[in-house]
Design a protein around this motif. Structure first.
Motif, PDB file in Angstrom:
ATOM      1  N   SER A 320      79.631 -19.624  50.607  1.00  0.00           N
ATOM      2  CA  SER A 320      78.877 -20.445  51.561  1.00  0.00           C
ATOM      3  C   SER A 320      78.708 -21.853  51.036  1.00  0.00           C
ATOM      4  CB  SER A 320      77.507 -19.822  51.860  1.00  0.00           C
ATOM      5  OG  SER A 320      76.623 -20.057  50.801  1.00  0.00           O
ATOM      6  N   GLY A 321      78.486 -22.764  51.962  1.00  0.00           N
ATOM      7  CA  GLY A 321      78.339 -24.158  51.563  1.00  0.00           C
ATOM      8  C   GLY A 321      77.843 -25.017  52.702  1.00  0.00           C
ATOM      9  N   LEU A 322      77.934 -26.324  52.508  1.00  0.00           N
ATOM     10  CA  LEU A 322      77.414 -27.289  53.477  1.00  0.00           C
ATOM     11  C   LEU A 322      78.529 -28.217  53.934  1.00  0.00           C
ATOM     12  CD1 LEU A 322      74.120 -28.346  51.622  1.00  0.00           C
ATOM     13  CD2 LEU A 322      74.421 -26.506  53.298  1.00  0.00           C
ATOM     14  N   ALA A 323      78.449 -28.603  55.216  1.00  0.00           N
ATOM     15  CA  ALA A 323      79.417 -29.545  55.781  1.00  0.00           C
ATOM     16  C   ALA A 323      78.665 -30.551  56.639  1.00  0.00           C
ATOM     17  CB  ALA A 323      80.453 -28.796  56.619  1.00  0.00           C
ATOM     18  N   TRP A 324      79.194 -31.769  56.734  1.00  0.00           N
ATOM     19  CA  TRP A 324      78.542 -32.807  57.541  1.00  0.00           C
ATOM     20  C   TRP A 324      79.546 -33.910  57.823  1.00  0.00           C
ATOM     21  CZ3 TRP A 324      78.221 -31.949  52.426  1.00  0.00           C
ATOM     22  CH2 TRP A 324      78.445 -33.018  51.551  1.00  0.00           C
ATOM     23  N   SER A 325      79.226 -34.727  58.826  1.00  0.00           N
ATOM     24  CA  SER A 325      80.084 -35.863  59.134  1.00  0.00           C
ATOM     25  C   SER A 325      79.268 -36.977  59.766  1.00  0.00           C
ATOM     26  CB  SER A 325      81.190 -35.451  60.108  1.00  0.00           C
ATOM     27  OG  SER A 325      81.833 -36.620  60.604  1.00  0.00           O
ATOM     28  N   GLY A 326      79.526 -38.198  59.326  1.00  0.00           N
ATOM     29  CA  GLY A 326      78.876 -39.356  59.932  1.00  0.00           C
ATOM     30  C   GLY A 326      79.443 -39.665  61.307  1.00  0.00           C
ATOM     31  N   GLY A 327      80.534 -38.988  61.660  1.00  0.00           N
ATOM     32  CA  GLY A 327      81.181 -39.255  62.943  1.00  0.00           C
ATOM     33  C   GLY A 327      80.669 -38.392  64.073  1.00  0.00           C
ATOM     34  N   GLY A 328      79.861 -37.374  63.782  1.00  0.00           N
ATOM     35  CA  GLY A 328      79.357 -36.503  64.840  1.00  0.00           C
ATOM     36  C   GLY A 328      79.177 -35.081  64.348  1.00  0.00           C
ATOM     37  N   ARG A 329      79.558 -34.124  65.205  1.00  0.00           N
ATOM     38  CA  ARG A 329      79.401 -32.714  64.833  1.00  0.00           C
ATOM     39  C   ARG A 329      80.532 -32.253  63.921  1.00  0.00           C
ATOM     40  NH1 ARG A 329      77.907 -32.936  69.779  1.00  0.00           N
ATOM     41  NH2 ARG A 329      75.818 -32.223  70.321  1.00  0.00           N
ATOM     42  N   VAL A 330      80.228 -31.278  63.101  1.00  0.00           N
ATOM     43  CA  VAL A 330      81.275 -30.585  62.352  1.00  0.00           C
ATOM     44  C   VAL A 330      81.921 -29.618  63.333  1.00  0.00           C
ATOM     45  CG1 VAL A 330      81.709 -28.904  60.521  1.00  0.00           C
ATOM     46  CG2 VAL A 330      80.116 -30.794  60.136  1.00  0.00           C
ATOM     47  N   LYS A 331      83.239 -29.706  63.479  1.00  0.00           N
ATOM     48  CA  LYS A 331      83.909 -28.835  64.453  1.00  0.00           C
ATOM     49  C   LYS A 331      84.323 -27.526  63.805  1.00  0.00           C
ATOM     50  CE  LYS A 331      87.820 -29.046  67.409  1.00  0.00           C
ATOM     51  NZ  LYS A 331      89.001 -29.898  67.425  1.00  0.00           N
TER      52      LYS A 331
END
Ligand SMILES: Nc1nc2c(c(=O)[nH]1)N[C@H]1C(S)=C(S)[C@@H](COP(=O)(O)O)O[C@H]1N2
Ligand SMILES: [Mo]
Length: 422
Positions: A320-331
């Motif tokens: 498990s881990g974390l995901a993020w983006s300054g561009g919007g949602r993580v797809k």
């Protein structure tokens, strides 16, 4: 019922849905799964009554704190007190996309000012119809908005731009990232009130710390989604995060999100201060540098297992881990257990929100041999994390800002996890 544990990608990555369906059954059926429970010695709970069941517990607390058996702390750097960064200990956290307020990372240029909110004002001036000064009483009367957002320093994971992979836990490598539920006023509403003159193109934001930290922001961001934050996770913004007022620029680099905000000056041009000339610019192979590179790229890391969180023998583990983006949602987040040869989609924990941290999980059956785990996030704009070598080729060393390459963890036969570049 015999669940089928067919891998969905090479080297044992399993379908998350099987676990939702057969979760309990699997731990019994498959040798060496999640369970590490011991055989119960008695079937009667009365046979064991611990001391804390014999006397009443402690009184109510005025402000709760973690159990005395739990120590989760930010590592505070040496050097000048209050200068530098204290990172969120991601290796000790689990479950939420919200960082407990006391563990939000802290990047301070000159310590945390002790601001008396009664004496604090926000001045908006420059290219406006009428300059206005707001105290807190004036501000709390505006319409409030609440949004879950990440803040990431663009220096986060700069360590991975070293010549050899740093053997550090995810707190040290990824700890300049935190998530909070913020509440505040849309800057667009404030700008409406002061009346922006057409020639205004930039907003120069100044903090009330002794660094007087200042950044220039394109005015479009203020009309788009910038927020003046008053509350963090349901209580006033913490001093470390900018009490009483903090500028939030959703998805943009942490440095531009000025804490202890005291002044917004509307101008024709940026002010070209320290934080946007010598710092927070990215050096290219040509020797030129990129300036004002505000949005943070799509990014992810596997939190478990990771350096310092080793595997305890073959069996089924949840990656498990974390995901993020300054561009919007993580797809989507894909995970590989064979060094990037094959990939399987991880489950994303709902809700998946724009410019907020998203957790991902995927079960993995580790056979005990060497393996390389990698996560790779894609956002709704279609951007995907580059490989480490692809990322490095974009810049001239030692530039380390905006490091968003995929993170690879090598698992040795003994279960020990180390950081590798691939
Ligand atoms: N006034 C002021 N604002 C500031 C800073 C600062 O030192 N002073 N640090 C900046 C940097 S470099 C980052 S990454 C973020 C960190 O926000 P946090 O400390 O709330 O995590 O705040 C930014 N805003
Ligand atoms: Mo930063």
């Amino acid at each position: 019922m015999k669940p089928e544990l067919e891998p969905v990608a090479g080297n044992g990555l399993l379908d998350r849905r099987l676990f939702l369906r057969y979760g309990a059954a699997l731990s019994g059926v498959v040798a060496g799964t999640f369970t590490r429970a011991t055989e119960a010695q008695t079937s009667s709970p009365q046979d064991f009554s611990p001391p804390w069941m014999k006397t009443p517990g402690s009184p109510h607390s005025r402000y709760g704190s973690p159990s005395r058996f739990v120590t989760i702390e930010k590592a505070v750097p040496g050097g000048l007190p209050g200068v530098g960064s204290a990172r969120t200990p991601h290796h000790l956290l689990e479950g939420s996309s919200i960082t407990p307020s006391g563990l939000h990372f802290e990047r301070d240029h000159a310590g945390v000012p002790d601001i008396d909110p009664e004496q604090h004002t926000l001045l908006i001036h420059g290219l406006v119809r009428r300059a206005l000064s707001y105290d807190l009483n004036a501000l709390v009367r505006f319409r409030l908005h609440t949004r879950l957002l990440f803040i990431e320093c663009s220096g986060n994971t700069g360590g991975n731009n070293a010549a050899t992979p740093p053997q550090q836990n995810v707190g040290a490598l990824y700890g300049l990232l935190s998530g909070s539920e913020w509440t505040g006023i849309r800057l667009a509403d404030l700008l409406d009130e002061v009346g922006v003159l057409p020639e205004a193109k930039w907003v120069i934001a100044e903090g009330a710390d002794s660094a007087g930290m200042t950044r220039s922001i394109p005015i479009e961001k203020f009309f788009d989604d910038a927020i003046l934050a008053l509350y963090q996770n349901g209580e006033p913004v913490r001093p470390e995060q900018g009490f009483p007022l903090r500028l939030l620029l959703p998805g943009w680099e942490g440095n531009a999100q000025v804490k202890w905000l005291r002044r917004l000056q509307l101008a024709r041009t940026p002010h070209y201060g320290r934080e946007e000339t010598s710092k927070y610019t990215e050096l290219l192979p040509s020797g030129k540098a990129i300036q004002f590179s505000f949005p943070m790229g799509v990014k992810s890391f596997i939190q478990k297992p990771s350096f310092g969180i080793d595997l305890q023998g073959p069996g089924v583990y949840e990656v498990s881990g974390l995901a993020w983006s300054g561009g919007g949602r993580v797809k989507r987040v894909d995970v590989s257990a064979d060094g990037g040869r094959t990939w399987a989609p991880a489950e994303l924990t709902e809700p998946v929100l724009s410019k907020a941290i998203t957790r991902f999980r995927i079960p993995w059956r580790w056979q005990g041999g060497p393996a390389t785990l990698i996560s790779r996030a894609t956002d709704e704009l279609g951007f995907r994390q580059p490989r480490h070598d692809e990322w490095v080729a974009q810049y001239r060393r030692p530039q380390g800002y905006h490091q968003n390459s995929t993170q690879a963890w090598a698992v040795g036969s003994s279960g020990i996890v180390s950081n590798v570049f691939y």
